[in-house]
Scaffold this active site. Sequence first.
Site, PDB file in Angstrom:
ATOM      1  N   GLY A 166       0.807  -1.207   0.000  1.00  0.00           N
ATOM      2  CA  GLY A 166       0.000   0.000   0.000  1.00  0.00           C
ATOM      3  C   GLY A 166       0.842   1.259   0.000  1.00  0.00           C
ATOM      4  O   GLY A 166       0.569   2.215  -0.738  1.00  0.00           O
ATOM      5  N   ASP A 167       1.884   1.274   0.829  1.00  0.00           N
ATOM      6  CA  ASP A 167       2.772   2.429   0.867  1.00  0.00           C
ATOM      7  C   ASP A 167       3.485   2.624  -0.458  1.00  0.00           C
ATOM      8  O   ASP A 167       3.621   3.753  -0.957  1.00  0.00           O
ATOM      9  CB  ASP A 167       3.807   2.249   1.982  1.00  0.00           C
ATOM     10  CG  ASP A 167       3.198   2.388   3.364  1.00  0.00           C
ATOM     11  OD1 ASP A 167       2.805   3.508   3.725  1.00  0.00           O
ATOM     12  OD2 ASP A 167       3.120   1.382   4.075  1.00  0.00           O
ATOM     13  N   SER A 168       3.983   1.537  -1.021  1.00  0.00           N
ATOM     14  CA  SER A 168       4.757   1.645  -2.258  1.00  0.00           C
ATOM     15  C   SER A 168       3.893   2.112  -3.423  1.00  0.00           C
ATOM     16  O   SER A 168       4.340   2.916  -4.254  1.00  0.00           O
ATOM     17  CB  SER A 168       5.407   0.300  -2.588  1.00  0.00           C
ATOM     18  OG  SER A 168       6.317  -0.077  -1.566  1.00  0.00           O
ATOM     19  N   SER A 171       3.465   5.752  -3.028  1.00  0.00           N
ATOM     20  CA  SER A 171       4.692   6.454  -3.415  1.00  0.00           C
ATOM     21  C   SER A 171       4.764   6.649  -4.920  1.00  0.00           C
ATOM     22  O   SER A 171       5.117   7.726  -5.405  1.00  0.00           O
ATOM     23  CB  SER A 171       5.920   5.666  -2.938  1.00  0.00           C
ATOM     24  OG  SER A 171       5.906   5.477  -1.547  1.00  0.00           O
TER      25      SER A 171
END
Length: 396
Positions: A166-168, A171
């Site tokens: 999710g973070d990637s 980003s």
Amino acid sequence: MTALSGIRVIEIGTLIAAPFAARLMAEFGAEVIKIESLGQGDPLRKWRKLHEGTSLWWYLQSRNKKSLALNLKSAEGIAIVKQLAESADVLIENLRPGALEKLGLGWDVLHALNPKLTLVRISGYGQTGPYRDRPGFGAIGEAMGGVRYTTGDPQSPPARMGVSLGDSLASMHAVMGALMSLLRVKTGQGDGQVVDVSLVESVFNVMESLVPEYAMLGHVRERSGGALPGIAPSNTYPTADGGYVVIAGNSDPIFKRLMIAIGRPDLGENPAFAHNDGRVAECEQLDRAISEWSIRLPIDAVLDTLEKAEVPAGRIYSVEDIVSDPHYQARDMILDAQLPGGAAVKMPGIVPKLSATPGTVNWQGPSLGQHTQAVLGELGLDESAIQRLKNEGVVQ
């Protein structure tokens, strides 16, 4: 010359989403000044596996960045951020919505200081909406974005991937938005703008036809294990030596070649299987036929047969497989690096590959405040002024 040479990025972020976005820009030549809190800095410095007290992930996530250790609770610290923003192209942050405003660094302030500045804001749910004030990590984005529900074995609870997907994804959407805004500014089409990135929406954006399938047909996509739902044959199949191979025989001509390769030309010529919709209706029969073939052969023989038949297939790699793979090495995807103190380490290479302005790795993640003096010097502060800020707990 690299693709983002001359672009200055200010990063006010911790852990994953904003720092990964800034890392991607740093690898292609942007000057990234990472603002860290005094004392411990970014918590990522202590995440996962450590080498002599510092996270190996930190050295990767912060490569090519300058570390400015700054007290954002002080008026002088905020004044320094404002001064940096005046000459910056992008500011990336992943604070809770409203936190930047409480610091006196809201969009109205930043835009007045520098109309060309792009503000990239990454948060759990976005800057608006009823959930905007909820805390949100990548795992929550994966859960609410739809990918967790569809991941795992049908008979088991929803599974997570072993990385912070999710973070990637957030980003990458953040970098995409930043570059779109920069293009607008650099071509004279307008001023900077706010790029509002939600962890939930970044995951949701890769969920393919999930919504129209439900809205039009009432279909709820469920967990499907190693298979790719609605596309056949595409699954994970066992081999005689205990391995598994992923086989994607899901276009019409590839399917026919696959059936010939496994000794089932009758299935390949069956009119019912000529197109994907017919194959999906009988995907269990097709998976069974492929498994009956693959389980009789070692994985190398399976892969060799399918390569000759021009059928996409691959073994499931561990990190050991990745690091030793000749293709990864030939593509410069495994780089030799050196940590402070001289320890040798391997790091991932840079993606994507640009022919004229490729990315580079100039240094690994810096020590806390390593570039404080240099950054402040560029702002016009002399040694006595910098020493005063140190003594007063404004910088480190």
